[in-house]
Design a protein around this motif. Structure first.
Motif, short mmCIF file in Angstrom:
data_model
loop_
_atom_site.label_atom_id
_atom_site.label_comp_id
_atom_site.label_asym_id
_atom_site.label_seq_id
_atom_site.Cartn_x
_atom_site.Cartn_y
_atom_site.Cartn_z
N LEU A 96 0.83 -1.20 0.00
CA LEU A 96 0.00 0.00 0.00
C LEU A 96 0.87 1.25 0.00
O LEU A 96 0.37 2.37 -0.06
CB LEU A 96 -0.94 -0.01 1.21
N MET A 97 2.17 1.04 0.09
CA MET A 97 3.14 2.13 -0.01
C MET A 97 2.89 3.23 1.02
O MET A 97 2.84 4.41 0.68
CB MET A 97 3.18 2.67 -1.43
N PHE A 98 2.73 2.82 2.25
CA PHE A 98 2.63 3.77 3.36
C PHE A 98 4.00 4.41 3.54
O PHE A 98 4.96 3.76 3.92
CB PHE A 98 2.18 3.03 4.62
N TYR A 99 4.06 5.68 3.24
CA TYR A 99 5.31 6.42 3.35
C TYR A 99 5.18 7.30 4.59
O TYR A 99 4.54 8.34 4.57
CB TYR A 99 5.52 7.25 2.08
N ASN A 100 5.80 6.83 5.65
CA ASN A 100 5.62 7.43 6.97
C ASN A 100 6.59 8.61 7.13
O ASN A 100 7.56 8.55 7.86
CB ASN A 100 5.87 6.32 8.01
#
Lengths: 406, 979, 85
Positions: A96-100
């Motif tokens: 989901l490409m969670f870029y924190n």
């Protein structure tokens, strides 16, 4: 791993009965279907989508996630939503490409600083990381910021929220569709719901352009169209105004913004996607409509605001603008109800421009609501009765500008 | 030797747009390169022998010059620090510094070039299926992706100062496109006396005829014909020509936006253009549809127009030898011209079996250039540079490999219909032309020329004239006869040209790029479709084809064709993808323009600055927060409490409302009983919204029969008239309102010595008996300056609020200052005012209230008159429902348990196990010598002596404690303001 | 410029000069006896119609008039009176 031949979700024919029907193949609908199937063993579900999944707000938002809201009713909900991104990435086996990267919110007035103190302390009180930062610290986080007194509204400080960031919105749509489909949920695209059948105070069926489906429960999760749908199918009036909200992206650049930035004073946010584009937006046209028209007025305003805070952005090019719809409530908090006005009818709407960041958690608890028939405690404050009871949620301190009455 | 040859341009072509006598030099990659006035950066570089212009986004493949109109990112470079600048559309200027982008080594030897070999792990949507397992890999992957992605580099400290301009012309007809059809349309409309604006994206008029010497119209070569048309257009007074001005947006009601690049001779570098037209003519013509075959992106492969214009517009022979793979007569014409200028043309593969212009065929034959019908390029050879091409027939059964430096490749044309769809028109696939043709047009939008599939010059001219006449008719002219005649002329001219049906070349191997920007191939589309993405819009999202810097320019037509071609049911028509503005990527500087900050200053702005005021933007105004270094403004506070202070309160809203029904209107919007006003007594009054939330407070003064003067808070001044009118909109009441906010300034003189100061500037009797608290008087200062004075008590001391005509403000301010000098009068600002009023328990709306608090919640319920239901007071119903409602947030006063501690920070929550409220304002009180504050808390915490736990940010759970106390904190009986 | 409106006094103008004033719900209800549900319906509830609705607009950056317009919320276009069913 990289199977290029397997469909992500199936396209089976419509059946005549389902245990649950979900109207709307957007994020909230798909998430609810997914959680019903995985957490409550209700798998005989139809997700009915008029166009194609992810057509509406799901594919038009700028994908920002965060949990630094104003009230204690909202913070725990969004905190759990943040926590769900890595969980779902694993469960769905879909990146989901969670870029924190964290979110930096800027203050340009004493009043905004005060509002940030409330938000920061509220977050900390709930165990959510959030800090007030000085203008110099803002500059250290985003070197392109102009912290001098040259901007019309100079930066007086900011609020930095490390747990937030961005998620690839299309991936969430496709990942949830894949996950739900693997569990037996049937996704029907290009089908429109035209009626909801009620017998003796209970939902018993749903009419569609492909015929009648019998079902004991139906969720209206049609996003910005849900209020109009509720009115047309159920005769319900909701305290909702559907407004157009615009966004745009620049051509791709090498890393420039390491965090999401936003400014309430300027009505803008900006974040750099993993592809290098800078996505920015936030303006809403203050009249209700269902068009997704963009406007010359706005792109110009956006350019003026953006370059006042980030002068180097003058040298970048906008390459695409678009618009989506936001269903705004009078207190900028959503409406989640069930068995009202008839048993088996559920409604999840009024998310305004918070629909993306909340989709996972709303799906989780709406699924619980639909499976058990009773409202989970965490959703109790979001009942629509609060409006006639004169108990606005307090998610916004200021008067909302889109209401006719402010 | 080779370089010298290339430096020699073909100087004597009649179609040149460069000036061979005027040389210029740019700095490119550390080299000085020479070109000519009229060159674009791209033509200059190509002319100097540069062949690789960039490295691609994902696979790092070398890319060269492909089109000349900036449809893809191949020629994007950094120009004078501006990233992602398209060299194809940027005029070269002497001294420019140009550097290539997205390259680690050099364009020729990029160490990242191995990425191309990893293509097999980068299928469509690969990023959704990689890097997330194990989870700890992902943060590392993010770093790598971010560094690898993106093209141009932006320096955070760059400011990109340039001359910006904006114009907003109104016109009758706006013609978009300065080719033959557009010019004909402009002339036809202008001849009928209408104002016309003609927009052209290129720096010159002429469109696709500008560089063509072979084809003719009426015995004249096309370049001469369009040259004459352009002269006529320029000589027509009522046509305003804006060149180098691409249209970027189209909005309802024929609103067009564009941006224009200025030259050194112009007064601007970038200009934003917003046009309001009555009718729009779209004559944007066509671009070329890329030919899809393996390695169709190699440097040395270019489109017909690109090669043709390099030759004729810029005088550059693109190569020594060439192969053509085309599907349109324009390709044959280019091949002939190329041959005539000394380029060896090995052969022309033509995807069409028939339909060619016989004249062109015989010209090819005369020159001995082989023309192969039904043949097409299948594979390009060479890595950094094209070395040859394998051609095949359309079924792929016969093949032939030919060595060449240049391959001119094109699958046909594609119309630029973006304007039509943005304007609200619909497109449909047309099997004759193979185009998505405008099918349904919005009102007052006309289309003409190549965009409709026409090609013959006489057709374009007739079609343009017809569109111009129709546009004139949109403007209200009756031109039925002329239109009928033009229609007949159009019908007599050749119709739309049959287009090539070719979707892609035969063969399956290799990379056939649909989208250079995103390195998107035909294979990616097939992969996406196999996974269930079946509409072009979704395929676009999943493969990211058409989402790069050039947007849909390159793949916009091919993607739907490929999708339709690959779909199971062959009978379904291709569906177009969505077009979104801006139609051309537009510098943000062009939109932002110069900075025009619309802030307001009070008449006392300069005087306050002189007095040391720290000005701050409050809403639309600049106001003084304080007059010294102390953020708490203690000296100002002490001055007001013990002596006298001076405040500029000019930003207050001020209104006159009068007329027979004025009092009814007041009754409607104010919650109090406004029938009970006494002339020249100030009545403190509040307005609520329908929720019962206080939105404004101020004073109402009856100044005559049916005549009132009211004040509002600064923030509400702009909406007050609108608010009154809104809430009386059904009533047809007879009253008038005048906004006097900017007509009057306000000076507040406050403090125990205020009377002494005022007495020094007026002869009127202002004793407490003659001018009591809560009254208002019109006074003359120094015998001739009229002011309206009120005795109010916001800060809790004796005070006079003088409402002064704005033009007298400076004089009165000085008068008061001088009068107070001997007493030591102080200036005070917002910070001091806020503390002073807080000590009095006076609220500031928005500070002690929020959207969900009602009049009752902040202790102002006494202002509401419950016994006037016939007034249908705004907020009245909500005030009834909430009057005794439990469970609400209420405003309380508090003191700290430890009086020696500092005041808690504004906004800090009040908590026990959960959040119970928050601190609205808290300050150290000079009067009480301890911190005091106001908070909104749950109603079970309002009793005096209730202990409040304050959770400040960063406290790590260690609470500070306060006790609820009654308000006001200072002078509870209010004696001081009545002195 | 997503919207243009016809002010009865100033004519066709850019929509950003105007302020939206809600769907036309008729005159204010009587205050006495108004139940919370009735109040809420008047103050907050909308039909959110996807189609033509009568609504109030204010020419805020112009003459200041409040007027009723007919607009199709699906297209953002004004609809002439004769076109309304």
């Amino acid at each position: 791993m990289l199977n290029q031949r397997k469909r992500l979700w199936d396209a089976p024919p419509l059946k005549s009965h389902y245990d649950a029907v979900i109207i709307g193949g957007g994020l909230h609908g798909l998430a609810t279907a997914y959680f019903l199937a995985t957490r409550h063993d209700i798998r005989d579900i139809a997700v009915i989508e008029k166009r194609y999944i992810g057509y509406g707000g799901a594919g038009r938002n700028t994908a920002i996630v965060r949990a630094n809201q104003r009230t204690q009713e909202n913070v725990p909900l969004y905190k759990e939503a943040l926590d769900l991104w890595p969980v779902l990435t694993r469960e769905l086996d879909f990146n989901l490409m969670f870029y924190n990267c964290g979110n930096l919110n800027l203050a340009h007035s004493e009043a905004a600083l005060k509002a940030m103190r409330l938000q920061t302390a509220t977050a900390q009180f709930h165990g959510v990381d959030s800090q007030l930062v000085t203008p110099a610290e803002c500059k250290a986080l985003i070197p392109a910021l102009d912290i001098s007194d040259r901007p019309s509204y100079p930066i007086l400080g900011g609020m930095f929220h490390p747990p937030g960031g961005i998620v690839r919105h299309d991936a969430v749509v496709w990942g949830l569709a894949k996950g739900a489909s693997r569990k037996g949920v049937r996704i029907h695209q290009g089908v429109e719901v035209t009626g909801i059948g009620v017998q003796k105070g209970k939902v018993d069926s749903v009419e569609t352009t492909l015929g009648r489906i019998s079902t004991p429960r139906v969720l209206n999760a049609a996003g910005a169209y849900s209020a109009a749908l509720a009115n047309r199918l159920m005769g319900i009036c909701l305290p909702i105004s559907v407004l157009t909200i615009q966004a745009m992206v620049t051509q791709p650049l090498k890393p420039l913004l390491d965090h999401v930035i936003s400014s309430g004073g300027y009505h803008i946010y900006a974040n750099q996607t993993l592809k290098g584009e800078i996505a920015t937006g936030a303006h809403m046209d203050r009249w209700p409509n269902y068009t997704t028209q963009t406007s010359a007025h706005y792109i110009k305003h956006q350019a003026e605001a953006l370059t006042d805070l980030l002068p180097c952005m003058r040298g970048v090019k906008f390459m695409r603008t678009w618009a989506g719809l936001a269903d705004m409530t009078p207190d900028m908090a959503p409406i989640m109800t069930g068995n009202d006005p008839v048993e088996g009818y559920y409604q999840d709407c009024g998310w305004g421009y918070f629909g993306f960041k909340s989709c996972t958690v709303a799906g989780k608890y709406m699924a619980q609501y639909m499976a058990t028939g009773s409202c989970p405690d965490i959703l109790l404050p979001f009942d629509q009765k609060r409006f006639e009871a004169h108990r606005l949620m307090g998610e916004t301190a200021a008067l909302v500008s889109y209401s006719a009455d402010n | 030797m080779k370089r010298n040859l290339l430096m020699n341009r073909l100087e004597h072509l009649p179609t040149l747009r460069i000036q061979p006598r005027q040389t210029l030099t740019i700095r490119y990659n550390g080299k000085n390169l020479r070109g000519y006035a009229g060159d674009t950066v791209a033509s200059l570089l190509y002319g100097c022998g540069e062949r690789i212009f960039s490295r691609s986004l994902k696979y790092r493949r070398p890319r060269g010059l492909y089109s000349l109109d900036g449809e893809c990112s191949n020629a994007m470079m950094s120009v004078d620090g501006w990233p992602n600048t398209n060299a194809e559309t940027t005029p070269a200027r002497h001294g420019m510094v140009v550097t290539p982008q997205n390259v680690v080594g050099s364009l020729e030897w990029d160490p990242m070039g191995w990425m191309d070999h990893l293509a097999f792990v980068m299928p469509a949507g690969f990023y959704y299926k990689l890097f997330h397992k194990p989870a700890r890999l992902w943060p590392l992957a993010i770093k790598g992706i971010r560094q690898a992605a993106g093209l141009g580099k932006l320096q955070p400290e760059a400011t990109f100062d340039c001359r910006c301009d904006a114009i907003y012309p109104n016109t009758d007809v706006c013609v978009v496109g300065g080719g033959p059809a557009g010019m004909s349309a402009a002339l036809a409309a202008a001849e009928n006396g209408l104002r016309v604006v003609l927009l052209e994206a290129r720096p010159h008029l002429g469109g696709f005829c500008d560089y063509r010497v072979r084809a003719e119209k009426g015995g004249m070569p096309l370049y001469q014909w369009v040259g004459a048309l352009a002269d006529e257009v320029r000589a027509t007074e009522n046509i305003r020509v804006l060149t180098h001005a691409p249209v970027v947006g189209v909005y309802p009601d024929q609103r067009i936006t564009a941006f224009q690049r200025g030259s050194a001779a112009d007064v601007f570098d970038l200009r934003y253009i917003e046009i309001a037209a009555t009718s729009v003519v779209v004559a944007t013509g066509c671009i070329e549809r890329p030919l899809l075959f393996a390695s169709n992106d190699r440097p040395g492969i270019m489109q017909i127009g690109c090669a043709h214009r390099l030759l004729h517009t810029y005088g550059i022979r693109p190569a020594a030898n060439a192969v053509f793979s085309v599907a349109h007569d324009l390709g044959l014409e280019a091949a002939i011209d190329m041959h005539d200028q000394g380029v060896t043309v090995h052969c022309v593969a033509d995807a069409r079996e028939d339909g060619q212009d016989p004249q062109m065929l015989s010209a090819l034959a005369q020159r001995g250039i082989p023309h192969w019908r039904g043949w097409v390029a299948q594979v390009a050879h060479g890595r950094r540079q094209l070395r040859g091409v394998t051609l095949s027939n359309l079924t792929g059964t016969f093949k032939k490999r030919i060595g060449c430096e240049l391959l001119v490749a094109s699958a046909g044309l594609t119309p630029l219909t973006g304007l039509v769809t943005l304007a609200g028109g619909a497109l449909a696939f047309d099997h004759h032309t193979g185009f998505f043709l405008p099918q349904r047009l919005p009102p007052a939008v006309q289309v003409c020329g190549r965009i409709r599939g026409l090609h013959d010059p006489s057709s374009l001219s007739a079609d343009g004239t017809l569109a111009g006449l129709r546009a004139a008719a949109d403007c209200g002219l009756n031109l039925n006869r002329e239109i009928a005649r033009a229609e007949a002329a159009g019908a007599a001219a050749p119709g739309a040209v049959r287009g090539s049906k070719l979707a892609m070349a035969p063969g399956k191997g290799g990379k056939a790029f649909l989208c250079f920007d995103e390195d998107g191939t035909v294979k990616h589309v097939q992969q996406a479709m196999a996974q269930g993405f079946d509409v072009p819009e979704l395929i676009k999202r999943f493969t990211s084809i058409g989402t790069g810097p050039g947007q849909g320019g390159m793949p916009g037509h091919n993607l739907p064709l490929v999708v339709a071609h690959s779909q199971a049911s062959p009978d379904s028509d291709p569906q177009p993808t969505t077009i979104r503005p801006p139609l051309v990527a537009t510098p943000i500087a062009a939109y932002a323009g110069g900075k025009h900050d619309m802030a307001k200053r009070t008449p006392m702005h300069a005087e306050q600055l002189t007095a040391g005021g720290r000005m701050e933007r409050v809403g639309e105004w600049y106001r003084a927060r304080r007059f010294g270094a102390d953020p708490g403004a203690q000296d100002e506070i002490i001055g007001v409490r013990t002596n006298v202070g001076l405040l500029d309160a000019s930003t207050l809203g001020k209104f006159r409302i009068f007329g027979p029904d004025a009092v009814k209107a007041l009754q409607r919007v104010y919650v109090g009983d406004m029938t009970r006003t006494v002339p020249f007594r100030t009545k403190y009054a509040a307005m609520c919204n329908e929720d019962g939330c206080v939105i404004d407070d101020g004073v109402v003064i009856q100044t005559g029969e049916n005549d009132y003067y009211i004040t509002t808070s600064t923030g509400r001044a702009g909406q007050t008239v609108e608010w009154f009118r809104y809430h009386t909109r059904y009533d047809s009441w007879d009253y008038h309102m005048v906004n006097l906010t900017d007509a009057f300034g306000v000076i507040n003189i406050a403090g125990p010595n205020a009377r002494q100061v005022l007495a020094a500037v007026t002869d009127a009797d202002i004793s407490n008996e003659a001018f009591a608290f809560s009254t208002c008087r019109d006074l003359l200062l120094r015998g001739d300056v009229p002011v309206r004075a009120m005795r109010l008590g916001f800060v809790g001391e004796l005070s006079y609020e003088l409402h002064v005509p704005a033009s007298y403000m400076a004089a009165v301010w000085q008068m008061v200052e001088t009068a107070g000098q001997s007493l030591g009068i102080v200036h005070f600002g917002l910070e001091a005012q806020s503390t002073l009023r807080m000590e009095k328990g006076h609220v500031i709306l928005g500070s002690e209230s929020e959207q969900r608090t009602t009049l009752h919640d902040i202790g102002l319920g006494f202002l509401w008159c419950r016994t006037k239901p016939e007034a249908k007071t705004v907020g009245g119903a909500a005030l009834r429902h909430t009057a005794d409602q439990p469970g609400r947030l209420k405003l309380v006063g508090f003191k700290m348990e430890d009086p020696r501690s500092r005041a808690p920070r504004d906004g800090s929550p009040i908590v026990d196990a959960r959040i119970r409220g928050y601190v609205c304002t808290a300050r150290f009180s000079h009067a009480l010598q301890e911190p005091v504050g106001m908070a909104l808390v749950d109603d079970d915490l309002v009793r005096p002596n209730t202990r409040l736990g304050i959770y400040e940010d960063g406290c790590n759970g260690t609470l500070r404690h306060a006790m609820v106390v009654p308000m006001p904190f200072y002078d509870p009986k209010g004696l001081r303001m009545r002195m | 410029m997503a919207l243009s409106l016809t002010c009865p006094i100033c004519g066709l103008r850019n929509g950003y000069e105007f302020r939206f004033g809600g769907a036309d719900k008729g005159p204010r209800p009587l205050e006495e006896g108004l139940t919370p549900a009735q109040w809420c319906a008047y103050a907050h509830l909308n039909t959110c119609v996807a189609g033509v609705q009568l609504e109030w607009w204010n020419h805020k950056d112009g003459c200041g008039t409040w007027f009723v317009a007919r607009r199709d919320t699906r297209s953002n276009r004004e609809v002439p009176k004769e076109d309304v069913q």
